[in-house]
Each structure stands twice: as structure tokens, then as C-alpha cells.
Design a protein around this motif. Structure first.
Motif, short mmCIF file in Angstrom:
data_model
loop_
_atom_site.label_atom_id
_atom_site.label_comp_id
_atom_site.label_asym_id
_atom_site.label_seq_id
_atom_site.Cartn_x
_atom_site.Cartn_y
_atom_site.Cartn_z
N GLU A 130 4.88 12.54 11.86
CA GLU A 130 5.72 12.80 13.03
C GLU A 130 7.20 12.76 12.70
N GLU A 131 7.62 11.84 11.85
CA GLU A 131 9.04 11.66 11.56
C GLU A 131 9.57 12.59 10.46
N ILE A 132 8.70 13.00 9.53
CA ILE A 132 9.20 13.74 8.37
C ILE A 132 8.42 15.03 8.13
N VAL A 133 7.14 14.91 7.81
CA VAL A 133 6.38 16.07 7.36
C VAL A 133 6.37 17.19 8.40
N ASP A 134 6.02 16.88 9.63
CA ASP A 134 5.95 17.93 10.66
C ASP A 134 7.31 18.56 10.95
N ILE A 135 8.38 17.85 10.68
CA ILE A 135 9.73 18.37 10.93
C ILE A 135 10.25 19.15 9.73
N PHE A 136 10.09 18.61 8.53
CA PHE A 136 10.69 19.22 7.34
C PHE A 136 9.80 20.26 6.67
N ILE A 139 0.86 -1.18 0.00
CA ILE A 139 0.00 0.00 0.00
C ILE A 139 0.89 1.23 0.00
N THR A 140 0.38 2.30 -0.59
CA THR A 140 1.16 3.52 -0.74
C THR A 140 0.34 4.72 -0.28
N LYS A 141 1.00 5.62 0.41
CA LYS A 141 0.38 6.88 0.82
C LYS A 141 1.30 8.01 0.35
N LEU A 142 0.69 9.08 -0.15
CA LEU A 142 1.42 10.23 -0.66
C LEU A 142 1.36 11.38 0.34
N PHE A 143 2.51 12.02 0.55
CA PHE A 143 2.62 13.17 1.45
C PHE A 143 3.24 14.33 0.69
N ASP A 192 -2.63 5.19 10.54
CA ASP A 192 -1.44 4.85 11.33
C ASP A 192 -0.16 5.16 10.56
N LEU A 193 -0.17 4.86 9.26
CA LEU A 193 0.99 5.19 8.43
C LEU A 193 1.18 6.70 8.35
N LYS A 194 0.07 7.42 8.21
CA LYS A 194 0.13 8.88 8.15
C LYS A 194 0.73 9.45 9.43
N LYS A 195 0.33 8.93 10.56
CA LYS A 195 0.85 9.41 11.85
C LYS A 195 2.37 9.26 11.91
N ILE A 196 2.87 8.10 11.50
CA ILE A 196 4.32 7.85 11.52
C ILE A 196 5.06 8.83 10.62
N VAL A 197 4.60 8.97 9.39
CA VAL A 197 5.32 9.81 8.42
C VAL A 197 5.20 11.28 8.79
N LYS A 238 14.16 6.53 9.23
CA LYS A 238 13.21 7.04 10.23
C LYS A 238 11.88 6.29 10.18
N ILE A 239 11.40 6.02 8.98
CA ILE A 239 10.12 5.32 8.85
C ILE A 239 10.27 3.86 9.26
N LYS A 240 11.34 3.19 8.82
CA LYS A 240 11.55 1.79 9.19
C LYS A 240 11.58 1.60 10.70
N ASN A 241 12.17 2.53 11.42
CA ASN A 241 12.28 2.44 12.87
C ASN A 241 10.93 2.50 13.57
N ARG A 242 9.91 3.01 12.91
CA ARG A 242 8.60 3.20 13.53
C ARG A 242 7.54 2.20 13.09
N LEU A 243 7.80 1.44 12.06
CA LEU A 243 6.79 0.51 11.55
C LEU A 243 6.63 -0.70 12.48
#
Length: 150
Positions: free
Chosen positions: A67-73, A6-10, A60-65, A118-123
Motif C-alpha cells: 500500500e505504501e510503496i509497491v502499488d504507488i511506485f 524477519i525480512t520480506k522481499l518486494f 500483514d507486512l506485505k499489505k503495509i509495503v 512510510k513503513i515506520k508510520n504503519r508498523l
């Protein structure tokens, strides 16, 4: 049981500069990044499970990405911490700007490697990161595949 991807776009806006580069990207500039995150796993089959049939809840995938990427970058400027850009970074931070110092040249290639870790560490353990695609412009992107990095 079949494995399903499955794929999600950010999307997020980020500025950067490539210190030492011999082209226009040595200047501070920004991109409207698109990050496609693909994970692989088996859909949940346990009867009564609220997420029956899902590999992972898109939320759940959205929350991970996020927190780890979008909200930071998002709306940040990224510089390599090992360059003279640290002086500019300090000036920007002192003026209230969101600046990220990383230990790599902030190219799409290096950013996608960083994001993968970063994503692998949270899955969850039963879900694997399959691939990432970080699109910098409509015609330019970097891809990371788990199969290339085992």
C-alpha cells in the motif's frame, strides 16, 4: 524473550531521471527494484493467539509495503518536483502515464529514506523497522538501518 528479525522481499519497476546529474542517469530510464524490508520484534507468546510464534504475519507486512510503496511506485516514473522535469511530468500525466513528483532527487539513497518513513508510520507499536535494502541493479543498492538513524 528473544527479539527476532524477519525480512520480506518486494519487487517493482520504476522509472526516474536525475535532473542536473552529469552522467547517463540524467535521462529518463527505469530499474527493476528489489526492496528487502526487515523488521524486529518479539514473537507472539499468548496461547490461543492465531499468530502465535510470529513477530508479524508476513501477509500483514506485505499489505503495509504494497500500500505504501509497491502499488504507488510500480510502473510509475518519479521526478523531483523542484526541477524542470515537472513540464515533462505534466505532459506524461496528460497522456495517462503514472507520474510521481517527490520533494527530493529520486536516487536510491533518497528513495530508501522516504520508504523507511512510510513503513515506520504503519508498523504496529511492538514492531520496529530494522533495515531496508533498495537494490537498483544486480550490483548496486542503498541500505537504511534504524541504528544509524536514531
Amino acid at each position: 524473550m528473544s527479539k527476532i528479525r524477519i525480512t520480506k522481499l518486494f519487487t517493482f519497476e520504476t522509472g526516474h531521471a536525475l535532473y542536473g546529474y552529469d552522467g547517463k542517469c540524467k535521462n529518463v530510464h527505469g530499474h527493476s527494484y528489489k526492496l528487502s524490508v526487515t523488521v524486529i520484534g518479539q514473537p507472539i507468546t499468548k496461547e490461543g493467539e492465531v499468530k502465535l510464534g510470529m513477530v508479524i504475519d508476513f501477509g500483514d507486512l506485505k499489505k503495509i509495503v504494497k500500500e505504501e510503496i509497491v502499488d504507488i511506485f510500480d510502473h510509475a516514473t518519479v521526478f523531483n518536483q523542484n526541477t524542470p522535469h515537472v513540464e515533462l511530468a505534466k505532459e506524461l500525466k496528460d497522456r495517462g502515464h503514472n507520474v510521481i513528483l517527490v520533494n527530493y532527487q529520486p536516487t536510491s539513497e533518497n528513495m530508501v529514506i522516504d520508504f523507511a518513513q512510510k513503513i515506520k508510520n504503519r508498523l504496529p507499536n511492538n514492531i520496529q523497522l530494522h533495515s531496508l535494502k533498495l537494490q537498483e541493479t544486480d550490483t548496486s543498492y542503498a541500505e537504511w538501518y534504524a541504528s544509524d538513524n536514531e
